[in-house]
Enzyme design. Structure first.
Site, mmCIF file in Angstrom:
data_model
loop_
_atom_site.group_PDB
_atom_site.id
_atom_site.type_symbol
_atom_site.label_atom_id
_atom_site.label_comp_id
_atom_site.label_asym_id
_atom_site.label_seq_id
_atom_site.Cartn_x
_atom_site.Cartn_y
_atom_site.Cartn_z
ATOM 1 N N ASP A 85 -7.386 15.130 -7.237
ATOM 2 C CA ASP A 85 -6.446 15.364 -8.323
ATOM 3 C C ASP A 85 -5.689 14.079 -8.640
ATOM 4 O OD1 ASP A 85 -4.599 17.715 -9.742
ATOM 5 O OD2 ASP A 85 -3.431 15.993 -9.080
ATOM 6 N N TYR A 98 0.201 8.802 -12.971
ATOM 7 C CA TYR A 98 0.178 8.260 -11.611
ATOM 8 C C TYR A 98 -0.234 6.790 -11.597
ATOM 9 C CZ TYR A 98 -0.024 13.239 -10.246
ATOM 10 O OH TYR A 98 0.208 14.580 -10.099
ATOM 11 N N LYS A 116 -4.768 14.577 -15.933
ATOM 12 C CA LYS A 116 -3.754 15.284 -16.721
ATOM 13 C C LYS A 116 -3.302 14.474 -17.924
ATOM 14 C CE LYS A 116 -2.046 17.053 -12.300
ATOM 15 N NZ LYS A 116 -2.447 15.929 -11.420
ATOM 16 N N HIS A 163 0.198 18.155 -18.561
ATOM 17 C CA HIS A 163 1.022 17.907 -17.374
ATOM 18 C C HIS A 163 2.359 18.665 -17.414
ATOM 19 C CE1 HIS A 163 1.412 14.597 -14.082
ATOM 20 N NE2 HIS A 163 1.945 15.733 -13.686
#
Length: 280
Positions: free
Chosen positions: A47, A52, A77, A110
């Site tokens: 994931d 990120y 996401k 998200h």
């Protein structure tokens, strides 16, 4: 592929590993070794997310892990500033370029960002991306019941997954019940409460009784509750330990003791109805 890895069947008919590796806060040189350690331990789900800032490193780890692409379940996401139709569609293509993949197994919105009120348009983009084959399955993160109901009312298409903050101190029973009624798979982020619950007396007592780590107790609780779950770690030993759950079983009394830890005011992350971060 680990013979012990449990799978769930999503309402679109696709199967997903129940336990995966989360990569939030994993960056740079930590990413590929974590993926390698996870794959060697038996994980098959990874994931990540645009925000990120590690999609390229995740892609490198996937390329080096030694498992064929169709043996992995990869999630990324859509960030909050890309909810308009064309921007959302372009965002996935950008993520795929970074990941060096032709498709993702699961693409998620998200956050709903209800103040902007474009999440329905983002969902319509995800439906199109699914139909184009760039995302095999589509879902959301952090959506509340009213957000999910609006997707259903306006498009007739419900997410296969809602990835939400979920841990023993914050169990979200009402939202999970809605998921169950509508065949939406619950997936837990921050499944260990960012480590805060590893010292809880109930968790410690169960760990002692069952000769398991506190993290294993909590992750096994998630598994037996039917959640998909994505603990994050960069430490190979902990990655292996988190996966070594399959000979562990919590009886009804143990499950009830963990259920009693629920504290509705114990949300750690942002409130989805108020969260409004658009930068990325």
């Amino acid at each position: 592929m680990s013979s012990n890895q449990p799978y769930v069947t999503l309402h679109d008919g696709r199967r997903a590993p129940q336990l995966g590796l989360g990569t939030w806060k994993l960056t740079g040189d930590d990413v590929a070794p974590a993926i390698q350690a996870a794959v060697e331990a038996g994980y098959r789900a990874i994931d990540t997310a645009y925000i990120y800032e590690n999609e390229a490193q995740v892609g490198q780890g996937i390329a080096k892990c030694g498992v064929p692409r169709d043996g992995l379940f990869v999630t990324t996401k859509l960030w909050n500033n890309r909810h308009r139709l064309d921007s959302a569609k372009a965002a996935l293509r950008e993520s795929l370029d970074k990941l060096q993949l032709d498709y993702v197994d699961l693409y998620l919105i998200h956050w709903p960002i209800p103040k902007e009120n474009h999440y329905l348009e983002a969902w319509e983009a995800l439906i199109q991306l699914r139909d184009e084959g760039l995302a095999k399955s589509i879902g959301v993160c952090n959506f509340q019941i009213d957000h999910l109901q609006r997707l259903l009312d306006d498009t007739g298409v419900l997410p296969v997954v809602n990835q939400i903050e979920l841990h023993p101190y914050f169990q979200q029973a009402e939202l999970r019940a809605y998921h169950a009624d509508h065949d939406i798979q619950t997936e837990a982020w921050s499944p260990l409460g960012q480590g805060q619950q590893l010292q809880d007396p109930v968790i410690l007592e169960l760990a002692h009784q069952l000769q398991a780590s506190p993290a294993q107790i909590i992750l096994r609780w998630h598994i037996q509750m039917g959640h998909m779950v994505i603990p994050k770690s960069s430490h190979p030993d902990r990655i292996r330990e988190n996966f070594n759950l399959w000979n562990l079983f919590l009886d009804e009394a143990a499950m009830a003791r963990i259920a009693s830890l629920d504290r509705p005011d114990s949300r750690i992350g942002p409130d989805p109805d108020r969260f409004h971060l658009m930068k990325g």
